[in-house]
Write a protein that holds these residues in place. Structure first.
Motif, mmCIF file in Angstrom:
data_model
loop_
_atom_site.group_PDB
_atom_site.id
_atom_site.type_symbol
_atom_site.label_atom_id
_atom_site.label_comp_id
_atom_site.label_asym_id
_atom_site.label_seq_id
_atom_site.Cartn_x
_atom_site.Cartn_y
_atom_site.Cartn_z
ATOM 1 N N HIS A 152 -0.269 7.290 -3.782
ATOM 2 C CA HIS A 152 0.042 8.601 -4.358
ATOM 3 C C HIS A 152 -0.336 9.731 -3.403
ATOM 4 N N GLU A 153 -0.655 9.373 -2.162
ATOM 5 C CA GLU A 153 -0.960 10.394 -1.165
ATOM 6 C C GLU A 153 0.283 11.265 -0.929
ATOM 7 N N THR A 154 0.042 12.527 -0.605
ATOM 8 C CA THR A 154 1.148 13.458 -0.393
ATOM 9 C C THR A 154 2.084 12.987 0.700
ATOM 10 N N PHE A 155 1.520 12.494 1.805
ATOM 11 C CA PHE A 155 2.368 12.052 2.909
ATOM 12 C C PHE A 155 3.192 10.829 2.524
ATOM 13 N N ALA A 156 2.606 9.949 1.698
ATOM 14 C CA ALA A 156 3.354 8.770 1.255
ATOM 15 C C ALA A 156 4.494 9.178 0.327
ATOM 16 N N LYS A 157 4.232 10.115 -0.583
ATOM 17 C CA LYS A 157 5.277 10.607 -1.478
ATOM 18 C C LYS A 157 6.424 11.232 -0.697
ATOM 19 N N HIS A 158 6.090 11.950 0.366
ATOM 20 C CA HIS A 158 7.116 12.580 1.198
ATOM 21 C C HIS A 158 8.070 11.537 1.766
ATOM 22 N N TYR A 159 7.497 10.447 2.311
ATOM 23 C CA TYR A 159 8.349 9.405 2.901
ATOM 24 C C TYR A 159 9.065 8.595 1.830
ATOM 25 N N GLN A 160 8.434 8.375 0.694
ATOM 26 C CA GLN A 160 9.094 7.648 -0.387
ATOM 27 C C GLN A 160 10.319 8.407 -0.899
ATOM 28 N N GLU A 161 10.219 9.719 -0.967
ATOM 29 C CA GLU A 161 11.308 10.540 -1.527
ATOM 30 C C GLU A 161 12.386 10.871 -0.512
ATOM 31 N N ASN A 162 12.004 11.031 0.755
ATOM 32 C CA ASN A 162 12.963 11.473 1.766
ATOM 33 C C ASN A 162 13.476 10.363 2.676
ATOM 34 N N TYR A 163 12.733 9.259 2.734
ATOM 35 C CA TYR A 163 13.151 8.142 3.596
ATOM 36 C C TYR A 163 12.992 6.844 2.799
ATOM 37 N N ASN A 164 13.684 6.782 1.655
ATOM 38 C CA ASN A 164 13.469 5.646 0.756
ATOM 39 C C ASN A 164 14.056 4.339 1.270
ATOM 40 N N HIS A 165 14.709 4.378 2.429
ATOM 41 C CA HIS A 165 15.219 3.142 3.034
ATOM 42 C C HIS A 165 14.142 2.453 3.871
ATOM 43 N N GLU A 176 0.829 -1.202 0.000
ATOM 44 C CA GLU A 176 0.000 0.000 0.000
ATOM 45 C C GLU A 176 0.864 1.253 0.000
ATOM 46 N N PHE A 177 1.935 1.216 0.770
ATOM 47 C CA PHE A 177 2.833 2.368 0.858
ATOM 48 C C PHE A 177 3.517 2.623 -0.484
ATOM 49 N N GLN A 178 4.017 1.577 -1.116
ATOM 50 C CA GLN A 178 4.763 1.740 -2.365
ATOM 51 C C GLN A 178 3.893 2.244 -3.514
ATOM 52 N N ARG A 179 2.615 1.881 -3.517
ATOM 53 C CA ARG A 179 1.763 2.291 -4.636
ATOM 54 C C ARG A 179 0.900 3.514 -4.319
#
Length: 304
Positions: free
Chosen positions: A138-151, A133-136
């Motif tokens: 497109h919510e703003t908060f999810a994008k933030h963590y995908q881009e800034n905390y990709n580990h 769910e996290f990887q797919r």
């Protein structure tokens, strides 16, 4: 068994209903409804008005009208929307309580702590679902963590909970290893943890029926909720404990009304429900599990 039923035009559908005894004074109106609402979908609403003759032919009880059926259909639609309104508030509240309690007691990534959960295979499946769910997302908060905390496989629990459906959340709560943890969440609502877990599972089924536009009016729900017995004392007497009523919708509505009084005390949900019920008295004819004198219960009386 060989299937022999031919398809019927809307005009022939109306002729069939008329032949079986349904009064259809406005043919144009019936044509409109049957053009836009599938005959087989409406059939679930007129089925209670049918009797079966000795030869197997279906016949409607005297006095059955097409407008009666449409009235109950429209009532059911409004009821589903009202249920979704209540379920949304309860789901969001439970997400918040679950995430807040676990983060304060087990850390920001409590959902990744296997020992906190009872069945490890269930816990792993829940983690895998959440990671997807996290990887797919497109919510703003999810994008933030995908881009800034990709580990990270998933964000902290107070963020991850926003990616969970009510069914997903139900499995997470049910799988907590310590009953004490479940009870700490249930205490927010004055309930025993076993009652809360049972109701959340039950509510997942109700929500799915509503979200997929399924009939809810006279449905017998197969996943039944555990009824409160002692905690809280005032709530116990509200429910209909008759065996036949246990799988009906009344007990669900009563629990929703109780929880909303805690979660959203300014809500007029109970009033809206009572107003809706008053618009379609024929819908209450024993098929929803409402007990005699239900309006006199403090839960409903204060709304009235």
């Amino acid at each position: 068994m060989t299937f022999h039923k031919p398809p019927l035009s809307v005009a022939n559908q109306i002729m069939l209903l008329s032949r079986r005894g349904m009064a259809i004074p406005d043919q144009d109106l019936a044509t409109h409804y049957l053009t836009h609402i599938n005959y087989y979908r409406l059939r679930a609403y007129w089925l209670p008005f049918e009797t079966t003759l000795p030869g197997g032919e279906h016949q409607f009880r005297t006095g059955t009208t097409f407008l009666d059926v449409i009235g109950i259909y429209q009532f059911d639609r409004a009821l589903r929307l009202l249920l979704l309104d209540a379920i949304e508030r309860i789901e969001i509240s439970l997400r918040s309580r679950w995430a807040n309690y676990l983060s304060l007691n087990y850390g920001a990534f409590a959902h990744h702590e296997g020992p906190v959960f009872q069945k490890q295979d269930t816990w792993q499946r829940c983690c895998d679902e959440l990671d997807k769910e996290f990887q797919r997302s497109h919510e703003t908060f999810a994008k933030h963590y995908q881009e800034n905390y990709n580990h990270l496989k998933s964000p902290p629990i107070w963020v991850s909970c926003e990616l969970m459906s009510i069914g997903h959340l139900s499995r997470w709560i049910h799988n907590l290893r310590k009953p004490h943890d479940r009870q700490a969440i249930a205490d927010s609502y004055g309930l025993d943890e076993k009652v809360l877990v049972s109701f959340l599972h039950h509510l997942t089924i109700v929500r799915n029926h509503c979200a997929h536009h399924g009939r809810i009016w006279n449905r017998r729900l197969t996943v039944k909720m555990r009824l409160p017995s002692k905690k809280p004392a005032k709530l116990s007497s509200v429910f209909n404990r008759d065996e036949d009523a246990h799988g009906r919708l009344y007990n669900t509505l009563a629990m929703l009304a109780y929880l909303l009084r805690i979660i959203s005390p300014e809500s007029h949900w109970r009033n809206k429900l009572i107003e809706l019920l008053d618009t379609c008295p024929q819908a209450l004819d024993g098929v929803m599990g409402f007990p005699v004198g239900w309006r006199m219960s403090p839960l409903w009386e204060e709304a009235l």
